[in-house]
Write a protein that holds these residues in place. Structure first.
Motif, PDB file in Angstrom:
ATOM      1  N   MET A 243     -85.388 -29.514  42.980  1.00  0.00           N
ATOM      2  CA  MET A 243     -85.134 -29.064  41.636  1.00  0.00           C
ATOM      3  C   MET A 243     -84.051 -29.943  41.004  1.00  0.00           C
ATOM      4  O   MET A 243     -82.991 -30.121  41.579  1.00  0.00           O
ATOM      5  CB  MET A 243     -84.687 -27.599  41.659  1.00  0.00           C
ATOM      6  N   LYS A 244     -84.323 -30.453  39.834  1.00  0.00           N
ATOM      7  CA  LYS A 244     -83.377 -31.305  39.127  1.00  0.00           C
ATOM      8  C   LYS A 244     -82.411 -30.433  38.327  1.00  0.00           C
ATOM      9  O   LYS A 244     -82.831 -29.545  37.605  1.00  0.00           O
ATOM     10  CB  LYS A 244     -84.145 -32.241  38.185  1.00  0.00           C
ATOM     11  N   ILE A 245     -81.140 -30.726  38.469  1.00  0.00           N
ATOM     12  CA  ILE A 245     -80.106 -29.973  37.758  1.00  0.00           C
ATOM     13  C   ILE A 245     -79.577 -30.842  36.627  1.00  0.00           C
ATOM     14  O   ILE A 245     -79.201 -31.997  36.839  1.00  0.00           O
ATOM     15  CB  ILE A 245     -78.970 -29.578  38.722  1.00  0.00           C
ATOM     16  N   ASP A 246     -79.540 -30.262  35.424  1.00  0.00           N
ATOM     17  CA  ASP A 246     -79.084 -31.042  34.271  1.00  0.00           C
ATOM     18  C   ASP A 246     -77.569 -31.267  34.323  1.00  0.00           C
ATOM     19  O   ASP A 246     -76.845 -30.602  35.048  1.00  0.00           O
ATOM     20  CB  ASP A 246     -79.514 -30.399  32.956  1.00  0.00           C
ATOM     21  N   GLU A 247     -77.115 -32.218  33.534  1.00  0.00           N
ATOM     22  CA  GLU A 247     -75.707 -32.630  33.555  1.00  0.00           C
ATOM     23  C   GLU A 247     -74.767 -31.505  33.116  1.00  0.00           C
ATOM     24  O   GLU A 247     -73.669 -31.357  33.660  1.00  0.00           O
ATOM     25  CB  GLU A 247     -75.512 -33.868  32.679  1.00  0.00           C
ATOM     26  N   LYS A 248     -75.203 -30.697  32.168  1.00  0.00           N
ATOM     27  CA  LYS A 248     -74.370 -29.585  31.701  1.00  0.00           C
ATOM     28  C   LYS A 248     -74.111 -28.600  32.850  1.00  0.00           C
ATOM     29  O   LYS A 248     -72.986 -28.138  33.038  1.00  0.00           O
ATOM     30  CB  LYS A 248     -75.054 -28.868  30.536  1.00  0.00           C
ATOM     31  N   THR A 249     -75.142 -28.311  33.608  1.00  0.00           N
ATOM     32  CA  THR A 249     -74.998 -27.394  34.741  1.00  0.00           C
ATOM     33  C   THR A 249     -74.096 -28.003  35.812  1.00  0.00           C
ATOM     34  O   THR A 249     -73.247 -27.315  36.383  1.00  0.00           O
ATOM     35  CB  THR A 249     -76.374 -27.039  35.324  1.00  0.00           C
ATOM     36  N   LYS A 250     -74.259 -29.290  36.059  1.00  0.00           N
ATOM     37  CA  LYS A 250     -73.402 -29.964  37.040  1.00  0.00           C
ATOM     38  C   LYS A 250     -71.932 -29.888  36.640  1.00  0.00           C
ATOM     39  O   LYS A 250     -71.062 -29.671  37.481  1.00  0.00           O
ATOM     40  CB  LYS A 250     -73.817 -31.432  37.186  1.00  0.00           C
ATOM     41  N   LYS A 251     -71.674 -30.046  35.344  1.00  0.00           N
ATOM     42  CA  LYS A 251     -70.293 -29.962  34.859  1.00  0.00           C
ATOM     43  C   LYS A 251     -69.750 -28.538  35.007  1.00  0.00           C
ATOM     44  O   LYS A 251     -68.594 -28.345  35.391  1.00  0.00           O
ATOM     45  CB  LYS A 251     -70.211 -30.414  33.408  1.00  0.00           C
ATOM     46  N   SER A 252     -70.560 -27.561  34.712  1.00  0.00           N
ATOM     47  CA  SER A 252     -70.090 -26.179  34.853  1.00  0.00           C
ATOM     48  C   SER A 252     -69.857 -25.844  36.324  1.00  0.00           C
ATOM     49  O   SER A 252     -68.905 -25.132  36.651  1.00  0.00           O
ATOM     50  CB  SER A 252     -71.046 -25.186  34.197  1.00  0.00           C
ATOM     51  N   TYR A 253     -70.692 -26.376  37.224  1.00  0.00           N
ATOM     52  CA  TYR A 253     -70.457 -26.194  38.659  1.00  0.00           C
ATOM     53  C   TYR A 253     -69.109 -26.780  39.055  1.00  0.00           C
ATOM     54  O   TYR A 253     -68.380 -26.208  39.868  1.00  0.00           O
ATOM     55  CB  TYR A 253     -71.553 -26.854  39.483  1.00  0.00           C
ATOM     56  N   LYS A 254     -68.774 -27.923  38.483  1.00  0.00           N
ATOM     57  CA  LYS A 254     -67.487 -28.549  38.798  1.00  0.00           C
ATOM     58  C   LYS A 254     -66.337 -27.653  38.331  1.00  0.00           C
ATOM     59  O   LYS A 254     -65.356 -27.468  39.045  1.00  0.00           O
ATOM     60  CB  LYS A 254     -67.401 -29.923  38.137  1.00  0.00           C
ATOM     61  N   GLU A 255     -66.456 -27.077  37.134  1.00  0.00           N
ATOM     62  CA  GLU A 255     -65.427 -26.164  36.642  1.00  0.00           C
ATOM     63  C   GLU A 255     -65.304 -24.948  37.557  1.00  0.00           C
ATOM     64  O   GLU A 255     -64.191 -24.548  37.934  1.00  0.00           O
ATOM     65  CB  GLU A 255     -65.729 -25.735  35.205  1.00  0.00           C
ATOM     66  N   VAL A 256     -66.430 -24.394  37.939  1.00  0.00           N
ATOM     67  CA  VAL A 256     -66.424 -23.234  38.837  1.00  0.00           C
ATOM     68  C   VAL A 256     -65.775 -23.604  40.163  1.00  0.00           C
ATOM     69  O   VAL A 256     -64.926 -22.872  40.679  1.00  0.00           O
ATOM     70  CB  VAL A 256     -67.862 -22.698  39.065  1.00  0.00           C
ATOM     71  N   TYR A 257     -66.138 -24.749  40.708  1.00  0.00           N
ATOM     72  CA  TYR A 257     -65.585 -25.170  41.996  1.00  0.00           C
ATOM     73  C   TYR A 257     -64.064 -25.329  41.913  1.00  0.00           C
ATOM     74  O   TYR A 257     -63.342 -24.877  42.804  1.00  0.00           O
ATOM     75  CB  TYR A 257     -66.237 -26.474  42.459  1.00  0.00           C
ATOM     76  N   ARG A 258     -63.590 -25.936  40.832  1.00  0.00           N
ATOM     77  CA  ARG A 258     -62.143 -26.119  40.652  1.00  0.00           C
ATOM     78  C   ARG A 258     -61.426 -24.766  40.551  1.00  0.00           C
ATOM     79  O   ARG A 258     -60.346 -24.582  41.101  1.00  0.00           O
ATOM     80  CB  ARG A 258     -61.841 -26.974  39.428  1.00  0.00           C
ATOM     81  N   ILE A 259     -62.036 -23.830  39.869  1.00  0.00           N
ATOM     82  CA  ILE A 259     -61.450 -22.492  39.758  1.00  0.00           C
ATOM     83  C   ILE A 259     -61.414 -21.815  41.126  1.00  0.00           C
ATOM     84  O   ILE A 259     -60.398 -21.239  41.521  1.00  0.00           O
ATOM     85  CB  ILE A 259     -62.222 -21.630  38.739  1.00  0.00           C
ATOM     86  N   LEU A 260     -62.508 -21.925  41.863  1.00  0.00           N
ATOM     87  CA  LEU A 260     -62.569 -21.300  43.187  1.00  0.00           C
ATOM     88  C   LEU A 260     -61.551 -21.912  44.141  1.00  0.00           C
ATOM     89  O   LEU A 260     -61.010 -21.213  45.003  1.00  0.00           O
ATOM     90  CB  LEU A 260     -63.980 -21.411  43.768  1.00  0.00           C
ATOM     91  N   GLU A 261     -61.270 -23.202  43.977  1.00  0.00           N
ATOM     92  CA  GLU A 261     -60.262 -23.850  44.820  1.00  0.00           C
ATOM     93  C   GLU A 261     -58.889 -23.190  44.660  1.00  0.00           C
ATOM     94  O   GLU A 261     -58.092 -23.200  45.588  1.00  0.00           O
ATOM     95  CB  GLU A 261     -60.108 -25.333  44.449  1.00  0.00           C
ATOM     96  N   HIS A 262     -58.633 -22.632  43.492  1.00  0.00           N
ATOM     97  CA  HIS A 262     -57.332 -22.039  43.210  1.00  0.00           C
ATOM     98  C   HIS A 262     -57.307 -20.521  43.388  1.00  0.00           C
ATOM     99  O   HIS A 262     -56.295 -19.882  43.087  1.00  0.00           O
ATOM    100  CB  HIS A 262     -56.881 -22.425  41.801  1.00  0.00           C
ATOM    101  N   CYS A 263     -58.391 -19.964  43.870  1.00  0.00           N
ATOM    102  CA  CYS A 263     -58.429 -18.522  44.130  1.00  0.00           C
ATOM    103  C   CYS A 263     -57.747 -18.214  45.456  1.00  0.00           C
ATOM    104  O   CYS A 263     -57.628 -19.073  46.334  1.00  0.00           O
ATOM    105  CB  CYS A 263     -59.879 -18.031  44.185  1.00  0.00           C
ATOM    106  N   SER A 264     -57.363 -16.975  45.601  1.00  0.00           N
ATOM    107  CA  SER A 264     -56.747 -16.547  46.858  1.00  0.00           C
ATOM    108  C   SER A 264     -57.775 -16.602  47.998  1.00  0.00           C
ATOM    109  O   SER A 264     -58.983 -16.544  47.757  1.00  0.00           O
ATOM    110  CB  SER A 264     -56.217 -15.120  46.728  1.00  0.00           C
TER     111      SER A 264
END
Length: 110
Positions: free
Chosen positions: A1-22
């Motif tokens: 399944m091909k993931i569009d660039e907008k989704t990839k960017k939002s995944y990056k934002e989510v990942y960065r947020i999760l990195e800072h979670c407890s």
């Protein structure tokens, strides 16, 4: 399944947020889910996130807020709150369907 660039960017934002979670919150999210986000996130995009203020007050992508809401609903909140969220979601879907029926009248072809 091909993931569009907008989704990839939002995944990056989510990942960065999760990195800072407890650790307590991180442990509630399945590793496979986090790995999927990591594997599919943009490698080039670097989001601007101010970790000193609430995530809801950030200028993040709408898709990021949607993914975070799903993570909260499916993994973080307790079962009682989860049930309430599912019920609310079902009510909203029903209302959308009712509004569509009123607007487009599916019986006009009968």
């Amino acid at each position: 399944m091909k993931i569009d660039e907008k989704t990839k960017k939002s995944y990056k934002e989510v990942y960065r947020i999760l990195e800072h979670c407890s650790l307590e919150i991180k442990n509630k999210i399945p590793k496979k889910f986090i790995n999927t986000i990591y594997e599919n996130m943009s490698k080039d995009y670097e989001p601007i996130i101010d970790y000193s203020i609430n995530v809801n007050n950030q200028n993040l992508m709408p898709e990021t807020y949607t993914i975070m809401a799903l993570i909260y609903r499916d993994f973080i909140c307790d079962k009682e709150k989860q049930k309430l969220l599912y019920e609310k979601e079902n009510q909203e879907r029903k209302q959308i369907e009712q509004d569509k029926r009123k607007k487009y009248n599916p019986n006009m072809f009968i």
